[in-house]
Design an enzyme around this catalytic site. Structure first.
Site: not given
Ligand code: NOJ
Length: 552
Positions: A200, A321
């Site tokens: 991540d 996302d």
């Molecule tokens: C990327 C992740 O895919 C997302 O869902 C998250 O909110 C942010 N990184 C923070 O960890």
């Protein structure tokens, strides 16, 4: 044929556990729920699963705010459940990769609870602090979730840095002790037998000099904490740990360009592949629709940037996302299945490892959100307030939120047409999309014309034709406004190239193509003749895959 690794041959499936399958009817998906669906995943034909975070978390950012890296969140089950899942998956020949979130923790992590007590606390240095007067943050850098990256902490009288929500303080990778703890935690999981990591927010580990102002570069507002020089030292430490195992590692690397990517994913790179953002405009603040020429350009730039062994692409159209892809392409309802197939063929035949996000294989679409109370994800709430502050009415703001919110991808998986789409016997926090009676797994798995079956076919084609894995990418008609056309080049003079032609719009497309010898139709989403003429007309979202005589 070129030699390939398992992670190059494989097809991945992303599971967002909270909304995948609820086995104990508490409205939250869980690990036993995933186990129940192993036969479904095998039927689809995928080779590995990526699980979004399942660790203990206050859930300010749905699991991306971890308060115990080695504990399973009770709503998902226990460590015993996890071990069972890993074992059952392995027995079914399915690998599992986990989410590694080490740019930040939760503000409820014991490290942070200690760190904020005083400047002398041994854990203080695990986070990034800066002196400053209350209400005067150290600089004007914006956080990705809105507001400043700085939050004042009364207890130690300093500001701390957060790339995302204020409840997600960034870890200080300059601290050798922190790095050691993180690397030990990673080793602990790898020794358990997991097969890799989706890493991540990894391009944010290094921050630039805090005295730099944000400036007016609105196109790159997060540039001071995105792929900043010096990050390579941290990434090399991760790489050295990963190198001891045979893993699939995929970094989430916003701000890394195709030109920079070979150093990230080339033969000596930090990861096996990275998720790039150029073809999906994440965090866009306005209504989100795909711009076709820009989309084609982004994909081909990445294909060419990592061609000839310079690296390897991670291919995706959806994740937790971004909005649902069928909605992103603004598809009329009667064309949804056709468009879902076109989207599938268009990205699946590129060079790289394809990832399918849960429900994408069924053609799940955005949710018709009309009120902010229906939304769970925190960043959409920030965004809503910002839009109201800019003078939009609630209704206008909701039009933007509806098409951009990440919750579009997070509604419960649509298994069948029973109550709550078979996800759970009780209501979940995010409602089931009202279209579940029509769009669900049971309606599709044994239907030869369904989107599910189309994905099955694409997966099998990759397995049967190594050219679809190793073949180099060659784009045709790069300037066409509707058609995405490319070849995958075989290595011999045999009958070996593949030709992919996809109309990415809901209008008829016309185009001329140089003559293609021995064209043989392999797969299409319309009933068409085998032949391919020099001057073609493609129907809305028509997609065809041919085998053609080799260019070589
Ligand atoms: C990327 C992740 O895919 C997302 O869902 C998250 O909110 C942010 N990184 C923070 O960890």
């Amino acid at each position: 044929m070129k030699e390939t690794k398992w992670w190059q041959q494989a097809v991945g499936y992303q599971i967002y556990p909270r909304s995948f399958n609820d086995s104990n009817n508490d409205g939250i998906g869980d690990l036993p729920g995933i186990m129940e669906k192993i036969p479904y995943l095998k039927k689809l034909g995928v080779d590995f699963l990526w699980l979004n975070p399942i660790f203990v978390s206050p859930n300010v950012d749905n699991g991306y705010d971890i308060s115990d890296y080695q504990g399973i969140a009770p709503e998902f089950g226990t460590m015993e459940d996890f071990d069972k899942l890993l074992d059952q998956a392995h027995q079914a020949d399915l690998k599992i990769i986990m989410d590694l979130v080490v740019n930040h923790t939760s503000d409820q992590h014991p490290w942070f609870l200690q760190a904020k007590l005083s400047r002398d606390n041994p854990y203080h240095d695990y986070y990034i602090w800066h002196d400053g007067k209350k209400d005067t943050p150290p600089n004007d850098w914006p956080s990705i979730f809105g507001g400043s990256v700085w939050e004042y902490n009364e207890e130690c009288g300093q500001y701390y840095f957060h790339t995302f929500a204020k409840e997600q303080p960034d870890l200080n990778w300059d601290s050798p002790k922190l790095r050691q703890d993180i690397l030990e935690m990673i080793t602990w999981w790898l020794d358990k037998g997991i097969d890799g990591y989706r890493v991540d927010a990894i391009s944010h580990l290094k921050k630039a000099d805090f005295t730099l102002p944000q400036g007016n570069d609105n196109a790159r507002p997060f540039a001071h904490f995105q792929n900043v020089a010096g990050i390579e030292d941290y990434l090399n430490e991760l790489k050295n740990v990963f190198a001891k195992y045979d893993l699939l590692t995929v970094g989430e690397a916003s701000g890394v360009s195709a030109g920079q990517a070979p150093s990230w994913v080339g033969p000596d790179g930090y990861f096996k592949m990275i998720f790039e953002f150029d073809h999906i405009n994440l965090w866009q603040k306005t209504e989100q629709k795909i711009n076709i020429p820009g989309f084609k350009k982004a994909l081909s730039t990445w294909q060419n940037g990592l061609s000839h062994g310079q690296g390897w692409n991670a291919l995706y159209m959806e994740n937790h996302d971004v909005p649902r892809s069928i909605s992103l392409f603004d598809v009329p309802e009667d064309l949804e299945v056709t468009a879902g197939k076109a989207i599938a063929m268009m990205y699946f035949c590129l060079q790289g490892t394809p990832f399918i996000y849960q429900g994408q294989e069924l053609g799940m679409t955005n949710f018709p959100f009309t009120k902010i109370e229906q939304i769970e994800t925190q960043n959409s709430h920030y965004q809503y307030q910002e839009l109201l502050a800019q003078g939009l009415t609630k209704k206008e703001a909701m039009v933007v939120i509806q098409s951009t919110t990440r919750d579009n991808a997070r509604t419960p998986m649509q298994w069948d047409d029973s109550k709550n789409a078979g996800f759970s016997e009780v209501n979940s926090r995010l409602a089931v999309n009202p279209n579940y009676k029509k769009i669900n797994a049971t309606a599709q798995i044994d239907q030869p014309d369904s989107l599910f079956s189309f994905y099955q076919k694409l997966i099998q084609l990759r397995k049967n034709h190594p050219v679809l894995i190793t073949g180099e990418f060659l784009e045709l008609l790069p300037d066409h406004q509707q058609m995405f056309v490319y070849k995958r080049l075989g290595e011999t003079k045999e009958f070996a190239d593949f030709l992919v032609l996809v109309n990415l719009t809901d209008e008829v497309a016309r185009f001329n193509l140089p003559e293609q010898k021995e064209a043989q139709l392999i797969l299409s989403n319309y009933t068409v003749e085998n032949s391919l003429t020099n001057s073609e007309i493609f129907q809305p979202f028509e997609a065809r895959l041919y085998q053609v005589a080799s260019e070589k």
